[in-house]
Motif scaffolding. Structure first.
Motif, PDB file in Angstrom:
ATOM      1  N   MET A 282      31.171  31.002  40.252  1.00  0.00           N
ATOM      2  CA  MET A 282      30.364  31.619  39.061  1.00  0.00           C
ATOM      3  C   MET A 282      29.320  32.791  39.493  1.00  0.00           C
ATOM      4  O   MET A 282      28.610  32.301  40.625  1.00  0.00           O
ATOM      5  N   GLN A 283      29.110  33.887  38.794  1.00  0.00           N
ATOM      6  CA  GLN A 283      28.066  34.727  39.394  1.00  0.00           C
ATOM      7  C   GLN A 283      26.755  34.338  38.876  1.00  0.00           C
ATOM      8  O   GLN A 283      26.270  33.611  37.557  1.00  0.00           O
ATOM      9  N   PRO A 284      25.669  34.584  39.790  1.00  0.00           N
ATOM     10  CA  PRO A 284      24.284  34.291  39.244  1.00  0.00           C
ATOM     11  C   PRO A 284      24.093  35.098  37.780  1.00  0.00           C
ATOM     12  O   PRO A 284      24.560  36.292  37.624  1.00  0.00           O
ATOM     13  N   GLU A 285      22.936  34.168  37.068  1.00  0.00           N
ATOM     14  CA  GLU A 285      22.738  34.948  35.645  1.00  0.00           C
ATOM     15  C   GLU A 285      22.189  36.467  35.835  1.00  0.00           C
ATOM     16  O   GLU A 285      22.215  37.123  34.952  1.00  0.00           O
ATOM     17  N   THR A 286      21.381  36.483  36.892  1.00  0.00           N
ATOM     18  CA  THR A 286      20.857  37.839  36.965  1.00  0.00           C
ATOM     19  C   THR A 286      21.508  39.163  37.222  1.00  0.00           C
ATOM     20  O   THR A 286      21.431  40.248  37.029  1.00  0.00           O
ATOM     21  N   ASP A 287      22.834  38.854  37.597  1.00  0.00           N
ATOM     22  CA  ASP A 287      24.133  39.786  37.694  1.00  0.00           C
ATOM     23  C   ASP A 287      24.613  40.145  36.364  1.00  0.00           C
ATOM     24  O   ASP A 287      25.401  41.149  36.419  1.00  0.00           O
ATOM     25  N   ARG A 288      24.415  39.427  35.458  1.00  0.00           N
ATOM     26  CA  ARG A 288      25.240  39.814  34.217  1.00  0.00           C
ATOM     27  C   ARG A 288      24.539  40.753  33.277  1.00  0.00           C
ATOM     28  O   ARG A 288      23.281  40.933  33.221  1.00  0.00           O
ATOM     29  N   GLN A 289      25.236  41.344  32.589  1.00  0.00           N
ATOM     30  CA  GLN A 289      25.140  42.636  31.617  1.00  0.00           C
ATOM     31  C   GLN A 289      25.368  42.265  30.291  1.00  0.00           C
ATOM     32  O   GLN A 289      26.344  41.298  30.195  1.00  0.00           O
ATOM     33  N   VAL A 290      24.937  42.910  29.560  1.00  0.00           N
ATOM     34  CA  VAL A 290      25.245  42.728  27.903  1.00  0.00           C
ATOM     35  C   VAL A 290      25.956  43.938  27.479  1.00  0.00           C
ATOM     36  O   VAL A 290      25.338  45.092  27.828  1.00  0.00           O
ATOM     37  N   GLY A 291      26.978  43.869  26.782  1.00  0.00           N
ATOM     38  CA  GLY A 291      27.731  44.915  26.316  1.00  0.00           C
ATOM     39  C   GLY A 291      28.316  44.600  24.739  1.00  0.00           C
ATOM     40  O   GLY A 291      28.236  43.609  24.449  1.00  0.00           O
ATOM     41  N   ARG A 292      28.871  45.786  24.179  1.00  0.00           N
ATOM     42  CA  ARG A 292      29.526  45.482  22.796  1.00  0.00           C
ATOM     43  C   ARG A 292      31.035  45.877  22.994  1.00  0.00           C
ATOM     44  O   ARG A 292      31.405  47.099  23.611  1.00  0.00           O
ATOM     45  N   VAL A 293      31.886  45.106  22.494  1.00  0.00           N
ATOM     46  CA  VAL A 293      33.366  45.642  22.382  1.00  0.00           C
ATOM     47  C   VAL A 293      33.552  46.913  21.760  1.00  0.00           C
ATOM     48  O   VAL A 293      32.992  47.150  20.547  1.00  0.00           O
ATOM     49  N   LYS A 294      33.670  48.016  22.306  1.00  0.00           N
ATOM     50  CA  LYS A 294      33.931  49.378  21.663  1.00  0.00           C
ATOM     51  C   LYS A 294      35.378  49.538  21.514  1.00  0.00           C
ATOM     52  O   LYS A 294      35.664  50.190  20.179  1.00  0.00           O
ATOM     53  N   ARG A 295      36.373  49.003  22.101  1.00  0.00           N
ATOM     54  CA  ARG A 295      37.771  49.433  21.842  1.00  0.00           C
ATOM     55  C   ARG A 295      38.824  48.337  22.274  1.00  0.00           C
ATOM     56  O   ARG A 295      38.563  47.957  23.585  1.00  0.00           O
ATOM     57  N   ILE A 296      39.625  47.930  21.558  1.00  0.00           N
ATOM     58  CA  ILE A 296      40.689  46.908  21.832  1.00  0.00           C
ATOM     59  C   ILE A 296      42.163  47.186  21.846  1.00  0.00           C
ATOM     60  O   ILE A 296      42.331  48.189  21.003  1.00  0.00           O
ATOM     61  N   VAL A 297      42.924  47.109  23.094  1.00  0.00           N
ATOM     62  CA  VAL A 297      44.213  47.693  23.327  1.00  0.00           C
ATOM     63  C   VAL A 297      45.128  46.361  23.481  1.00  0.00           C
ATOM     64  O   VAL A 297      45.474  45.956  24.768  1.00  0.00           O
ATOM     65  N   ALA A 298      45.089  45.503  22.385  1.00  0.00           N
ATOM     66  CA  ALA A 298      45.632  44.162  22.826  1.00  0.00           C
ATOM     67  C   ALA A 298      47.012  44.165  23.209  1.00  0.00           C
ATOM     68  O   ALA A 298      47.457  43.272  23.979  1.00  0.00           O
ATOM     69  N   GLU A 299      47.901  45.095  22.746  1.00  0.00           N
ATOM     70  CA  GLU A 299      49.239  45.125  23.150  1.00  0.00           C
ATOM     71  C   GLU A 299      49.379  45.273  24.633  1.00  0.00           C
ATOM     72  O   GLU A 299      50.449  45.098  25.297  1.00  0.00           O
ATOM     73  N   LYS A 300      48.129  45.962  25.192  1.00  0.00           N
ATOM     74  CA  LYS A 300      48.379  46.211  26.533  1.00  0.00           C
ATOM     75  C   LYS A 300      47.459  45.214  27.427  1.00  0.00           C
ATOM     76  O   LYS A 300      47.339  45.179  28.633  1.00  0.00           O
ATOM     77  N   GLY A 301      46.905  44.510  26.918  1.00  0.00           N
ATOM     78  CA  GLY A 301      45.967  43.371  27.281  1.00  0.00           C
ATOM     79  C   GLY A 301      44.482  43.736  27.791  1.00  0.00           C
ATOM     80  O   GLY A 301      44.271  43.153  28.914  1.00  0.00           O
ATOM     81  N   PHE A 302      44.111  44.890  27.240  1.00  0.00           N
ATOM     82  CA  PHE A 302      42.591  45.328  27.832  1.00  0.00           C
ATOM     83  C   PHE A 302      41.707  45.615  26.753  1.00  0.00           C
ATOM     84  O   PHE A 302      42.247  45.907  25.423  1.00  0.00           O
ATOM     85  N   LEU A 303      40.366  45.969  27.264  1.00  0.00           N
ATOM     86  CA  LEU A 303      39.541  46.330  25.964  1.00  0.00           C
ATOM     87  C   LEU A 303      38.244  47.257  26.970  1.00  0.00           C
ATOM     88  O   LEU A 303      38.482  47.088  28.266  1.00  0.00           O
ATOM     89  N   PHE A 304      37.468  47.783  26.153  1.00  0.00           N
ATOM     90  CA  PHE A 304      36.396  48.652  26.773  1.00  0.00           C
ATOM     91  C   PHE A 304      35.199  48.037  26.004  1.00  0.00           C
ATOM     92  O   PHE A 304      35.131  47.815  24.940  1.00  0.00           O
ATOM     93  N   LEU A 305      34.121  48.014  26.941  1.00  0.00           N
ATOM     94  CA  LEU A 305      32.845  47.687  26.522  1.00  0.00           C
ATOM     95  C   LEU A 305      31.919  48.770  26.623  1.00  0.00           C
ATOM     96  O   LEU A 305      31.957  49.426  27.758  1.00  0.00           O
ATOM     97  N   SER A 306      31.021  48.978  25.776  1.00  0.00           N
ATOM     98  CA  SER A 306      29.930  49.886  25.687  1.00  0.00           C
ATOM     99  C   SER A 306      28.678  49.261  26.115  1.00  0.00           C
ATOM    100  O   SER A 306      28.514  47.915  25.934  1.00  0.00           O
ATOM    101  N   GLN A 307      27.940  50.010  27.024  1.00  0.00           N
ATOM    102  CA  GLN A 307      26.625  49.572  27.483  1.00  0.00           C
ATOM    103  C   GLN A 307      25.557  50.492  26.887  1.00  0.00           C
ATOM    104  O   GLN A 307      25.892  51.474  26.423  1.00  0.00           O
ATOM    105  N   GLU A 308      24.202  49.975  26.627  1.00  0.00           N
ATOM    106  CA  GLU A 308      23.074  50.814  26.151  1.00  0.00           C
ATOM    107  C   GLU A 308      22.985  51.883  26.980  1.00  0.00           C
ATOM    108  O   GLU A 308      22.606  52.965  26.606  1.00  0.00           O
ATOM    109  N   GLN A 309      23.083  51.980  28.364  1.00  0.00           N
ATOM    110  CA  GLN A 309      23.054  52.963  29.346  1.00  0.00           C
ATOM    111  C   GLN A 309      24.067  52.930  30.281  1.00  0.00           C
ATOM    112  O   GLN A 309      24.396  52.068  30.698  1.00  0.00           O
TER     113      GLN A 309
END
Length: 72
Positions: A1-28
């Motif tokens: 488990m990673q330390p909480e200080t390493d965690r970032q917050v993002g929003r799901v931007k795009r999902i490509v379910a048939e290929k099993g991946f997605l992209f997250l956007s960050q504020e910066q």
């Protein structure tokens, strides 16, 4: 488990379910790639565009990659 200080917050931007991946956007910063295997079991299939998640960012040969992804 990673330390909480390493965690970032993002929003799901795009999902490509048939290929099993997605992209997250960050504020910066660049969008972050996430593979299905880097989410908790069952989480990938429940995510929708706009969901807020936390993750740990790691470099990969193709750029940034989000791992240890959890829904907020």
């Amino acid at each position: 488990m990673q330390p909480e200080t390493d965690r970032q917050v993002g929003r799901v931007k795009r999902i490509v379910a048939e290929k099993g991946f997605l992209f997250l956007s960050q504020e910066q910063g660049a969008d972050v790639f996430v593979h299905r295997s880097d989410t908790d079991e069952g989480l990938f299939d429940s995510l929708v565009v706009g969901d807020v998640v936390t993750f740990v960012m790691r470099p990969s040969p193709k750029g940034l990659r989000g791992v240890a992804v959890n829904k907020c």
